[in-house]
Design a protein around this motif. Structure first.
Motif, mmCIF file in Angstrom:
data_model
loop_
_atom_site.group_PDB
_atom_site.id
_atom_site.type_symbol
_atom_site.label_atom_id
_atom_site.label_comp_id
_atom_site.label_asym_id
_atom_site.label_seq_id
_atom_site.Cartn_x
_atom_site.Cartn_y
_atom_site.Cartn_z
ATOM 1 N N GLY A 11 -3.422 6.429 -10.435
ATOM 2 C CA GLY A 11 -2.135 5.991 -9.918
ATOM 3 C C GLY A 11 -1.424 6.998 -9.028
ATOM 4 N N LEU A 12 -0.130 7.124 -9.231
ATOM 5 C CA LEU A 12 0.679 8.005 -8.398
ATOM 6 C C LEU A 12 0.265 9.455 -8.536
ATOM 7 C CD1 LEU A 12 3.031 8.367 -6.438
ATOM 8 C CD2 LEU A 12 4.567 8.475 -8.419
ATOM 9 N N GLY A 13 -0.094 9.877 -9.744
ATOM 10 C CA GLY A 13 -0.511 11.265 -9.943
ATOM 11 C C GLY A 13 -1.703 11.636 -9.084
ATOM 12 N N ARG A 14 -2.664 10.725 -9.013
ATOM 13 C CA ARG A 14 -3.847 10.964 -8.182
ATOM 14 C C ARG A 14 -3.458 11.068 -6.706
ATOM 15 N NH1 ARG A 14 -9.288 7.554 -9.109
ATOM 16 N NH2 ARG A 14 -9.253 8.942 -10.934
ATOM 17 N N GLU A 15 -2.567 10.180 -6.266
ATOM 18 C CA GLU A 15 -2.166 10.195 -4.859
ATOM 19 C C GLU A 15 -1.298 11.400 -4.527
ATOM 20 O OE1 GLU A 15 -3.532 8.311 -2.655
ATOM 21 O OE2 GLU A 15 -4.623 7.227 -4.223
ATOM 22 N N MET A 172 11.718 5.846 -8.004
ATOM 23 C CA MET A 172 11.045 4.853 -7.175
ATOM 24 C C MET A 172 10.847 3.573 -7.977
ATOM 25 S SD MET A 172 8.827 6.805 -8.849
ATOM 26 C CE MET A 172 7.459 6.426 -9.948
ATOM 27 N N GLY A 173 10.670 2.471 -7.283
ATOM 28 C CA GLY A 173 10.439 1.191 -7.933
ATOM 29 C C GLY A 173 9.001 1.048 -8.388
ATOM 30 N N GLY A 174 8.641 -0.150 -8.827
ATOM 31 C CA GLY A 174 7.291 -0.390 -9.326
ATOM 32 C C GLY A 174 6.225 -0.196 -8.259
ATOM 33 N N MET A 175 5.045 0.191 -8.715
ATOM 34 C CA MET A 175 3.912 0.396 -7.809
ATOM 35 C C MET A 175 2.721 -0.422 -8.279
ATOM 36 S SD MET A 175 4.023 4.512 -7.281
ATOM 37 C CE MET A 175 4.211 4.749 -9.046
ATOM 38 N N ASP A 176 1.842 -0.723 -7.383
ATOM 39 C CA ASP A 176 0.629 -1.462 -7.706
ATOM 40 C C ASP A 176 -0.412 -0.469 -8.226
ATOM 41 O OD1 ASP A 176 -1.489 -3.140 -7.927
ATOM 42 O OD2 ASP A 176 -1.613 -3.673 -5.812
ATOM 43 N N THR A 177 -0.301 -0.156 -9.519
ATOM 44 C CA THR A 177 -1.180 0.838 -10.143
ATOM 45 C C THR A 177 -1.699 0.311 -11.481
ATOM 46 O OG1 THR A 177 0.424 1.985 -11.559
ATOM 47 C CG2 THR A 177 0.390 2.601 -9.224
ATOM 48 N N PRO A 178 -2.660 1.014 -12.107
ATOM 49 C CA PRO A 178 -3.167 0.610 -13.426
ATOM 50 C C PRO A 178 -2.095 0.665 -14.517
ATOM 51 C CG PRO A 178 -4.712 2.090 -12.342
ATOM 52 C CD PRO A 178 -3.466 2.100 -11.510
ATOM 53 N N PHE A 179 -0.925 1.236 -14.219
ATOM 54 C CA PHE A 179 0.191 1.311 -15.161
ATOM 55 C C PHE A 179 0.479 -0.045 -15.791
ATOM 56 C CE2 PHE A 179 4.751 1.183 -16.116
ATOM 57 C CZ PHE A 179 4.978 2.403 -16.740
ATOM 58 N N PRO A 195 0.550 3.256 -4.559
ATOM 59 C CA PRO A 195 0.847 4.637 -4.932
ATOM 60 C C PRO A 195 0.691 5.600 -3.757
ATOM 61 C CG PRO A 195 -1.161 3.855 -6.010
ATOM 62 C CD PRO A 195 -0.498 2.667 -5.401
ATOM 63 N N ARG A 196 -0.202 5.273 -2.845
ATOM 64 C CA ARG A 196 -0.383 6.110 -1.655
ATOM 65 C C ARG A 196 0.891 6.128 -0.811
ATOM 66 N NH1 ARG A 196 -3.319 10.364 0.236
ATOM 67 N NH2 ARG A 196 -3.438 10.322 2.510
ATOM 68 N N GLU A 197 1.472 4.944 -0.599
ATOM 69 C CA GLU A 197 2.709 4.857 0.178
ATOM 70 C C GLU A 197 3.823 5.657 -0.474
ATOM 71 O OE1 GLU A 197 3.134 0.584 2.218
ATOM 72 O OE2 GLU A 197 2.644 0.437 0.093
ATOM 73 N N VAL A 198 3.942 5.531 -1.796
ATOM 74 C CA VAL A 198 5.006 6.230 -2.516
ATOM 75 C C VAL A 198 4.782 7.738 -2.475
ATOM 76 C CG1 VAL A 198 6.099 6.557 -4.767
ATOM 77 C CG2 VAL A 198 5.482 4.262 -3.999
ATOM 78 N N ALA A 199 3.543 8.174 -2.675
ATOM 79 C CA ALA A 199 3.243 9.608 -2.651
ATOM 80 C C ALA A 199 3.573 10.214 -1.290
ATOM 81 C CB ALA A 199 1.776 9.841 -2.990
ATOM 82 N N LEU A 200 3.197 9.522 -0.224
ATOM 83 C CA LEU A 200 3.492 10.012 1.126
ATOM 84 C C LEU A 200 4.999 10.090 1.364
ATOM 85 C CD1 LEU A 200 0.774 8.072 3.150
ATOM 86 C CD2 LEU A 200 0.919 10.561 2.888
ATOM 87 N N LYS A 201 5.737 9.099 0.854
ATOM 88 C CA LYS A 201 7.191 9.095 1.028
ATOM 89 C C LYS A 201 7.834 10.230 0.240
ATOM 90 C CE LYS A 201 10.600 7.041 3.108
ATOM 91 N NZ LYS A 201 10.649 6.984 4.580
#
Length: 214
Positions: A11-15, A172-179, A195-201
């Motif tokens: 998820g976000l951690g990976r990104e 941040m709001g919800g993300m399309d992740t395995p969460f 998660p890629r979009e959120v990480a970049l932001k």
């Protein structure tokens, strides 16, 4: 810079690991060493990458984490507290074990890691909180409680560490992740940002401000 990221196995951690990798030394933390190694294989541009398995809800495991990091580096520039879990539903339907899981991971885990690594941190603590730490949501009472707690923790650290270490709270709001894989709380996660979009932001807005809202 030496950057520690919890919950880096997916998820976000990976990104976040990917977008903060360039020219930096990464220490990836998570329960599953296998998933951390998967993250490592996807990263390009890092000076070094170390993966450490840790149960952040267990104080002894977190103490062991500190010692393992010390064998790699004498200090840490940035700690990114990203690890988290969500279990949703009406409060009357929540199992005690599920309440414990959410509070132990999201609240106590974040506090444990911060407490133990604090003497090693030189520059910044970034807490990934979510908009659930800004407002209540239907069937998310326990999850929101955990995120409001970390909001208070972050705001207090901001005052406590002023002039020493920067503290950044990310909402941040919800993300399309395995969460969301083990819940039917969200019917269509594809409408969320990746998660890629959120990480970049997050990296784009990580410019010295103490609060990032996406």
């Amino acid at each position: 810079m030496i950057i520690v990221i919890t919950g880096a196995g997916s998820g976000l951690g990976r990104e976040l690991a990917k977008v903060y990798a360039e020219g930096n030394d990464l220490i990836l933390i998570g329960r599953s060493l296998e998933k951390l190694e998967e993250t490592k294989r996807e990263i390009e541009g890092a000076k070094s990458i170390n993966c450490i398995s840790c149960d952040i809800t267990n104080p002894q495991s977190v103490e062991n984490l500190k010692e393992k990091i010390k064998h790699i580096h004498n200090f840490v520039d940035i700690l990114i507290n990203n690890a988290g879990v969500g279990i949703f539903g009406p409060i009357e339907d929540m199992e005690y074990k599920d309440i414990d899981t959410v509070i132990d991971t999201n609240v106590k885990g974040t506090i444990y890691v911060t407490k133990v690594l604090m003497p090693m941190i030189k520059e910044k603590i970034m807490n990934i909180i979510s908009t659930a730490g800004l407002r209540g949501k239907v069937n998310e009472s326990v999850y929101c409680a955990s995120k409001f707690a970390i909001r208070g923790f972050s705001e207090s650290l901001l005052k406590e560490l002023e002039g020493r270490i920067k503290v950044v709270a990310v909402y941040m709001g919800g993300m399309d992740t395995p969460f969301w894989n083990n819940t039917d709380h969200v019917k269509d996660k594809s409408r969320f940002k990746s998660p890629r979009e959120v990480a970049l932001k997050i990296k784009e807005l990580d410019d010295g401000r103490c609060e990032i809202v996406i």
